[in-house]
Design an enzyme around this catalytic site. Structure first.
Site, PDB file in Angstrom:
ATOM      1  CG  ASP A 148      -2.073  -0.963   1.112  1.00 55.92           C
ATOM      2  OD1 ASP A 148      -2.780  -0.926   0.094  1.00 55.92           O
ATOM      3  OD2 ASP A 148      -2.268  -1.754   2.046  1.00 55.92           O
TER       4      ASP A 148
ATOM      5  NE  ARG B 260      -4.751 -13.848   8.729  1.00 54.92           N
ATOM      6  CZ  ARG B 260      -4.111 -12.713   8.557  1.00 54.92           C
ATOM      7  NH1 ARG B 260      -3.667 -12.410   7.357  1.00 54.92           N
ATOM      8  NH2 ARG B 260      -3.903 -11.892   9.555  1.00 54.92           N
TER       9      ARG B 260
END
Length: 183
Positions: A107, A169
């Site tokens: 990010d 996940r």
């Protein structure tokens, strides 16, 4: 793609299991061309999110390689400086080793920058980065990405290692979390 039943918080599938498998194999082929038997790479990922991607990538590689793991303090638990902190270090030294840092998503680049600086101080032969997902639109610092799977939207993604509150996940695809869930 056949219809699948999505968990309630998931808005839609962004990357299917088949798309992920195909791109991981393509990335493995690119990495195989970069490395050879004389200096096999050590793949390093950050627990917990990167494990799914690194495992599949490792299985798809034909070049010999080893695996190791780092764990950093989660964002929410970091002090006010915002500096990442390693809480589980590598098991083996990397001096003179070719290192491939395997990331689930990049990010801002802040954590990646910290980890790369930390690993560089240990004297690897070279250090490259492979990221499944990249969000260059969120970058605050330069982040070298040598092998990239996909450019990702600025949405909350879950599955294939990415989580929301430690959940989702294990989904075999990457889905978009409903905006109403993100608070």
């Amino acid at each position: 793609m056949p219809d699948i039943l999505l968990p309630e918080p998931i808005e839609r599938v962004w990357l299917s299991e088949q798309t992920l498998r195909r791109r991981v194999k393509e990335l493995a082929a690119e990495i195989d061309q970069e490395y050879d038997d004389s200096h096999p790479p050590r793949l390093i990922t950050i627990l917990k999110g990167g494990v799914f991607f690194m495992t599949d990538l490792s299985r798809a590689l034909t070049v010999p390689h080893t695996l190791d793991y780092l764990s950093i303090l989660p964002y929410a638990a970091q002090d006010r400086s915002g500096e990442a902190r390693i809480v589980k270090d590598l098991d083996d030294p990397i001096e003179g080793v070719r290192v491939l840092l395997v990331e689930d998503v990049i990010d801002t680049g802040l954590t990646l920058s910290y980890i790369c600086r930390n690993l560089e101080r240990r004297g690897p032969l070279d250090l490259k980065v492979c990221s499944l997902l990249d969000r260059p639109q969120r970058r605050l610092v330069d982040a070298p990405v040598h092998f990239k799977g996909f450019d990702a939207p600025d949405d909350f993604l879950v599955g294939y290692g990415l989580d929301w509150r430690q959940q989702y996940r294990s989904l075999p695809y990457i889905g978009l979390l409903k905006r109403s869930m993100v608070k």
